[in-house]
Each structure stands twice: as structure tokens, then as C-alpha cells.
Scaffold this motif. Structure first.
Motif, mmCIF file in Angstrom:
data_model
loop_
_atom_site.group_PDB
_atom_site.id
_atom_site.type_symbol
_atom_site.label_atom_id
_atom_site.label_comp_id
_atom_site.label_asym_id
_atom_site.label_seq_id
_atom_site.Cartn_x
_atom_site.Cartn_y
_atom_site.Cartn_z
ATOM 1 N N GLU A 50 0.804 -1.220 0.000
ATOM 2 C CA GLU A 50 0.000 0.000 0.000
ATOM 3 C C GLU A 50 0.840 1.275 0.000
ATOM 4 O O GLU A 50 0.309 2.378 0.127
ATOM 5 N N ASP A 51 2.156 1.134 -0.139
ATOM 6 C CA ASP A 51 3.027 2.307 -0.236
ATOM 7 C C ASP A 51 3.389 2.558 -1.693
ATOM 8 O O ASP A 51 3.655 1.617 -2.458
ATOM 9 N N THR A 52 3.413 3.828 -2.076
ATOM 10 C CA THR A 52 3.887 4.207 -3.402
ATOM 11 C C THR A 52 5.403 4.286 -3.349
ATOM 12 O O THR A 52 5.974 4.965 -2.483
ATOM 13 N N CYS A 53 6.049 3.583 -4.288
ATOM 14 C CA CYS A 53 7.513 3.497 -4.250
ATOM 15 C C CYS A 53 8.105 3.978 -5.569
ATOM 16 O O CYS A 53 7.619 3.638 -6.659
ATOM 17 N N LEU A 92 10.069 15.769 -2.821
ATOM 18 C CA LEU A 92 8.803 15.254 -3.350
ATOM 19 C C LEU A 92 8.106 14.313 -2.379
ATOM 20 O O LEU A 92 7.045 13.767 -2.694
ATOM 21 N N GLY A 93 8.716 14.130 -1.190
ATOM 22 C CA GLY A 93 8.051 13.333 -0.164
ATOM 23 C C GLY A 93 8.471 11.887 -0.114
ATOM 24 O O GLY A 93 7.797 11.074 0.538
ATOM 25 N N TYR A 94 9.569 11.535 -0.759
ATOM 26 C CA TYR A 94 10.045 10.149 -0.735
ATOM 27 C C TYR A 94 11.115 10.001 0.338
ATOM 28 O O TYR A 94 11.935 10.901 0.552
ATOM 29 N N LEU A 104 6.996 -8.437 -1.365
ATOM 30 C CA LEU A 104 6.451 -7.083 -1.481
ATOM 31 C C LEU A 104 6.347 -6.648 -2.937
ATOM 32 O O LEU A 104 5.415 -5.935 -3.320
ATOM 33 N N VAL A 105 7.327 -7.074 -3.746
ATOM 34 C CA VAL A 105 7.300 -6.735 -5.174
ATOM 35 C C VAL A 105 7.634 -7.991 -5.961
ATOM 36 O O VAL A 105 8.303 -8.903 -5.446
ATOM 37 N N PRO A 106 7.185 -8.077 -7.198
ATOM 38 C CA PRO A 106 7.548 -9.231 -8.025
ATOM 39 C C PRO A 106 9.060 -9.346 -8.162
ATOM 40 O O PRO A 106 9.788 -8.345 -8.073
ATOM 41 N N PHE A 107 9.507 -10.575 -8.404
ATOM 42 C CA PHE A 107 10.947 -10.822 -8.518
ATOM 43 C C PHE A 107 11.573 -9.951 -9.598
ATOM 44 O O PHE A 107 12.681 -9.440 -9.438
ATOM 45 N N GLY A 111 14.668 -4.519 -6.227
ATOM 46 C CA GLY A 111 15.691 -3.479 -6.335
ATOM 47 C C GLY A 111 15.535 -2.418 -5.254
ATOM 48 O O GLY A 111 14.850 -2.607 -4.243
ATOM 49 N N SER A 112 16.182 -1.279 -5.491
ATOM 50 C CA SER A 112 16.192 -0.176 -4.518
ATOM 51 C C SER A 112 15.058 0.799 -4.833
ATOM 52 O O SER A 112 14.929 1.266 -5.974
ATOM 53 N N TYR A 113 14.261 1.095 -3.797
ATOM 54 C CA TYR A 113 13.112 2.003 -3.962
ATOM 55 C C TYR A 113 13.078 3.019 -2.813
ATOM 56 O O TYR A 113 13.661 2.807 -1.754
ATOM 57 N N ARG A 114 12.338 4.085 -3.084
ATOM 58 C CA ARG A 114 12.074 5.093 -2.045
ATOM 59 C C ARG A 114 10.564 5.160 -1.833
ATOM 60 O O ARG A 114 9.808 5.389 -2.775
ATOM 61 N N ARG A 115 10.150 4.920 -0.573
ATOM 62 C CA ARG A 115 8.718 4.941 -0.264
ATOM 63 C C ARG A 115 8.208 6.385 -0.172
ATOM 64 O O ARG A 115 8.862 7.256 0.379
#
Length: 552
Positions: A50-53, A92-94, A104-107, A111-115
Motif C-alpha cells: 500500500e506504499d507508493t515506491c 517530493l516526499g520520498y 512485497l514486489v515481483p521478482f 531493487g532499490s526504492y524510495r517509499r
């Protein structure tokens, strides 16, 4: 893959592809900043728990493309691009970059993400700001910004301010700044602050009452500021500076009460008395005032003077009257008539004839030169041999005699004269006198029909025949004329620049204004008073030149 920007031929702009569209930006810091933000907003995001990444690698690619279109080749450039990407994402709020993988994410998208952090609720910030205290120094609410940032960090990230990453701190700070600014708050190095509201009606009321109590006299800046603060905010503050809006209200109130809106020498002063008469009209009216007699000689009643030159003399304060005499043509004309430009308070018993005891003290304008003629005044410098002194004029600044007349038996007069010339300190009328023989004086002797003798001791600088033109000289004044008769010939004797006799009035007035002519002993004397005149050729030449320029 992010396309590199295309620089214009003049290198002032560049184009950058955002969402497949070429957009134009200025080739400066602000243009690059906007291109980075537009590029980051165009990156496709994913949803994880439910988090935008935001993909961190894609974000770094956008920043690198804008900052280094030709590619990154050094560690320093890479570090700058990485730090810039972190700041831009935080703006921008990340949040910080984290590794995400299954489940949490498909294989394929690991990788590296910012929520994306939820934005700070404006209501939360505004509620906290409303709790801000009032400064004791300035009329405003204040809240230390780190206190507010700390609460906002806990609200958004669940962490205290010191535990937030630099990017998270920057995000909180930017959001709080924007919310506070939109609500009318400002920020300095330490806190957020907002001016207190002003009660305009109370300000005008308090300042008006202060001025009414002053009764036309100056009021200090401090008292005006304090009353303005009490009216505006209900309390005072340590700082004496008024907010521009409050200063405008104060200035308007001062003007409405006939005060100058700008302070002078730490006080607000009443407006000068309005005079509509011409100088010739003022002279005529002043000449028509009948002097009153006092124990100090002739005098003009202040109210008579005010009534002759103003329409509403009863509303003229003592201070305004003093300024009128000092700075207006009224004072100049009074001085030309031989009067002072300062007032004196006299009690009923000091008038001649005396006024009833129940009368109030009155303000009068005395003559500048006040000659006493006491026929019984005596001097006794030789024990047991007093002489009459019809005229005594002393130079108290230099313990000297300007003019002294002694009348009496020959033996008594000679004994007193010898005592004066004996190079000893003597006292005349309570004033110290010391003569170095007869070096500075001339003695004039005469025998009277009754057998007595008349000795007159006169300072050489009071005699046009004996004077040294390079030294200050004295003018004897019997009080009968506005300008002593010997002023022009003695001054003309001192100056290399030629002056005309008809300039005497102008030279006298301006010489006094420049302190080249001063009155001895406050204008008092037995038989005569005296003035001291400084030759000062350069100063007198300037007086003459100024007069010629202004056609005086």
C-alpha cells in the motif's frame, strides 16, 4: 534509459524529455532543479504494501542526465548526483532508499526504492502553531522551529528529529515552511513567528490621551511606543521598534493632534505655532504692546505677545511659545527691539506696582539689557573709605573690569583706586576682580563742583581710541538702543573687509547668531551692561559674504 538534455546553440537553454515530450528549461541552477523535479515526477512508480515506491536507480538516472549530460566519470560527480537525487526525492516526499523484493514486489521488479511518505497534515502544523507563546521582546507569537519539526517528524515518520535522515529532515522542514508561510507565519534562524493583531482604536485612544496630558509639550519616543503597544496588544515589549502598520497609526494620530509624525532627538514635538502675519505686520503689532514694569526693568507679557501674532493664543503651550520666540521672525524682531528670546516666570510681588498676592505667576519677556541705577550703591576697597559707584561693569569670565566709575571725596576715591591697582584679588558685588596694574585700563579723572572727584576706569578694549583691533573688544550698553552705538565703528576698525554703516543691523543679528557677540553678566549691570565681540576676521567675512549673496 533516460535521454540526455540537448543544449541550445547559445547555451542559455536546454531541452529535456519528460513523458516523451521535449520541454525547454533555462540553463541555470533553477532550470536544472525544475528539470530534475519534472523528470522524477514522470518516473513510473509501483505499489508495495500500500506504499507508493519510486525506483531509486531511475531517479539517479534522471539527476545524472540533467547534471552531467556527457556522463559521470569521477567519484566526486557521482557523489554529487547521488546526494542531489536524495534531496530531490525528499522534496517530493520520498524517504530513504530501501531494498524491496518478493513478496512485497515481483521478482522482476526487485531493487532499490524510495517509499512515498504521507504528506504532513496542514491542520497538525496549524494547531501546533496556535499554541505558540508570545515573545517578551517583540509583539509576536514565536515557536522554535526545531520543536515543531520534532513533533512533525514523530507524526509522519514516528521518529524524533535527531533520528531522521537528512532527506527526511529536509522533507519535514520544507512542508512545515510551506504550511506556515501560507498561514501568515515567517521564519528566522531560530523560530517561526507571526505578528500579533493590532487594536487600532485602542492605539489611537491611548496616544491621544498621552498627548492631551502633555498639553502641547514634547513627549518621549519611549512613552509613545509604550502607549502604542499597550493599546495595540494590551502589554509592552522590550523592543522599541514598532511594526510598519502600527507606526503608520501612531504617525496619523500624532498629526491629528498637531504633533510632528517623525521624532527629533528622542521625542515627538508639537507643530510650530502658525503665524499668518507678514514680518512688517508682526513688527507693528509688537511695537504696539505696552511694556509692564518689573523689578528687573521693562518687560512684555508673554500672553500679550502671543495674542498679537496668533489667533488662538490660549491653546499655545509654554514649549510652543518658547520655540516661537527662538525659531521664528517673532524672536528676531523681539531681539531687534532689545528683548530676550526666552521667558521668565515672575511672582506678583516682582511686578511694579506689585500685583495682588492671590494672582498667579506670569510669564514675561525681559529686556536683554537690564540696567540698574542705584544712587546709593557704594564700594569700599580701602577700609573706612567708601565711594559711590554710579557705574559698574565687570567681565566675570576673566576677573576683570570693563567699566567702573567711582565718585566721592578725593582721598577715598584715590585710596580705592590704589587698592584696585595693587595687583591683589578684590571683590566687587560678589565677583572676583584682579588687575595687573593699569596695563589694560585707562583712567579718566574729573573734579566736581562740590569738591568731590570722579574717577572712571575703562578697559582699553572698550575704548575705540585705545582698542587693539586684533583682540576681542567690549561694547558698553545703556539699554536705550537695540544696538550699542559703537558697534559699527569698533567692528569696522577690526576688519580688513569693508562694511557699510547700514549693514549694522544685519551684522549685529548674525554676529549674535554665530556667537561672535555675547552678552556679559546676563545683561545686568549698574549704569551700563556690556557685550564682548570677537574680531574673528574669517567668520565676519563669511557673514558679509552670506549677506551679499542673499541681498541683505
Amino acid at each position: 534509459m533516460t535521454d540526455s538534455p540537448t543544449l541550445s546553440a547559445d547555451r542559455k537553454t536546454f531541452t529535456f524529455s519528460v513523458n516523451g515530450r521535449q520541454q525547454l528549461y533555462t540553463n541555470d541552477k533553477e532550470g536544472k532543479r525544475q528539470a530534475i523535479l519534472d523528470g522524477l515526477n514522470a518516473i513510473p512508480t509501483i505499489t508495495a504494501a500500500e506504499d507508493t515506491c519510486l525506483p531509486d536507480d531511475a531517479a539517479l538516472q534522471v539527476v545524472a542526465a540533467v547534471l552531467y549530460p556527457d556522463g559521470i566519470e569521477t567519484e566526486k560527480a557521482y557523489d554529487l548526483a547521488r546526494r542531489t537525487a536524495e534531496k530531490a526525492c525528499a522534496h517530493l516526499g520520498y524517504g530513504e532508499a530501501v531494498q524491496l523484493g518478493p513478496p512485497l514486489v515481483p521478482f522482476a521488479q526487485r531493487g532499490s526504492y524510495r517509499r512515498k511518505r504521507p504528506p504532513l497534515d496542514p491542520r497538525f502544523v496549524l494547531d501546533e502553531l496556535e499554541l505558540a507563546g508570545t515573545s517578551s521582546t517583540y509583539p509576536r507569537q514565536e515557536m522554535i522551529h526545531t520543536v515543531l519539526w520534532n513533533k512533525a517528524g514523530i507524526e509522519v515518520y514516528g521518529k524524533r528529529w535527531r533520528d531522521l535522515s537528512p532527506a527526511e529532515q529536509q522533507s519535514i522542514e520544507a512542508q512545515v515552511d510551506e504550511i506556515a508561510q501560507q498561514a501568515g507565519w515567517s521564519r528566522n534562524d531560530n523560530s517561526y513567528f507571526r505578528p500579533l493583531p493590532v487594536d487600532e482604536a485602542a492605539v489611537r485612544s491611548r496616544i491621544g490621551e498621552l498627548l492631551r496630558q502633555a498639553k502641547g509639550h514634547p513627549v518621549s519616543v519611549g512613552s509613545v511606543v509604550y502607549q502604542a503597544q499597550l493599546g495595540a496588544y494590551g502589554r509592552g515589549f522590550y523592543a522599541n521598534e514598532l511594526a510598519p502598520a502600527l507606526q503608520t497609526i501612531v504617525a496619523q494620530t500624532l498629526q491629528a493632534n498637531n504633533y510632528r509624525p517623525a521624532p527629533e532627538e528622542g521625542e515627538y514635538r508639537p507643530l510650530p505655532v502658525t503665524i499668518t502675519e507678514t514680518e512688517a505686520g508682526i513688527r507693528e503689532k509688537l511695537a504696539g504692546i505696552s511694556p509692564v514694569m518689573t523689578q528687573f526693568g521693562p518687560a512684555l507679557m508673554l500672553r500679550d505677545v502671543l495674542e498679537s501674532v496668533t489667533e488662538d493664543n490660549w491653546n499655545v503651550s509654554t514649549w510652543q511659545a518658547e520655540q516661537l520666540l527662538k525659531d521664528s521672525p517673532v524672536g528676531q524682531l523681539l531681539r531687534q527691539m532689545g528683548y530676550q528670546t526666552e521667558t521668565a516666570w515672575l511672582q506678583p510681588y516682582q511686578f511694579r506696582p506689585q500685583k495682588p498676592d492671590h494672582d498667579d505667576a506670569r510669564q514675561v519677556i525681559l529686556k536683554e539689557v537690564r540696567i540698574s541705577s542705584d544712587p546709593d550703591r557704594k564700594l569700599s576697597l580701602a577700609r573706612g573709605l567708601p565711594v559711590y559707584t554710579p557705574a559698574v561693569v565687570l567681565d566675570s569670565d576673566n576677573d576683570n573690569i570693563v567699566y567702573l566709575e567711582m565718585v566721592g571725596h578725593k582721598q577715598a576715591v584715590r585710596a580705592n583706586w590704589a587698592a584696585l591697582a595693587a595687583k591683589k584679588v578684590r571683590w566687587i558685588g560678589g565677583q572676583r576682580v584682579y588687575l595687573d596694574g593699569m596695563k589694560e585700563h585707562v583712567l579718566v579723572r574729573a573734579s566736581l563742583p562740590c569738591g568731590w572727584v570722579d574717577y572712571i576706569l575703562i578697559h582699553k578694549q572698550a575704548s575705540i581710541r585705545e582698542m587693539n583691533p586684533e583682540a576681542p573688544f567690549f561694547l558698553l550698553d545703556d539699554g536705550r538702543q537695540p544696538i550699542p552705538p559703537l558697534f559699527y565703528p569698533m567692528l569696522n576698525n577690526c576688519l580688513a573687509v569693508p562694511v557699510l554703516a547700514e549693514w549694522a543691523g544685519y551684522l549685529w543679528e548674525n554676529g549674535r547668531a554665530r556667537r561672535l557677540i555675547t552678552l556679559l553678566n546676563k545683561g545686568e549691570g549698574q549704569g551700563y551692561a556690556a557685550w564682548r565681540v570677537l574680531p574673528a576676521p574669517d567668520e565676519w567675512q563669511k557673514v558679509v559674504q552670506d549677506g551679499l549673496k542673499s541681498n541683505k
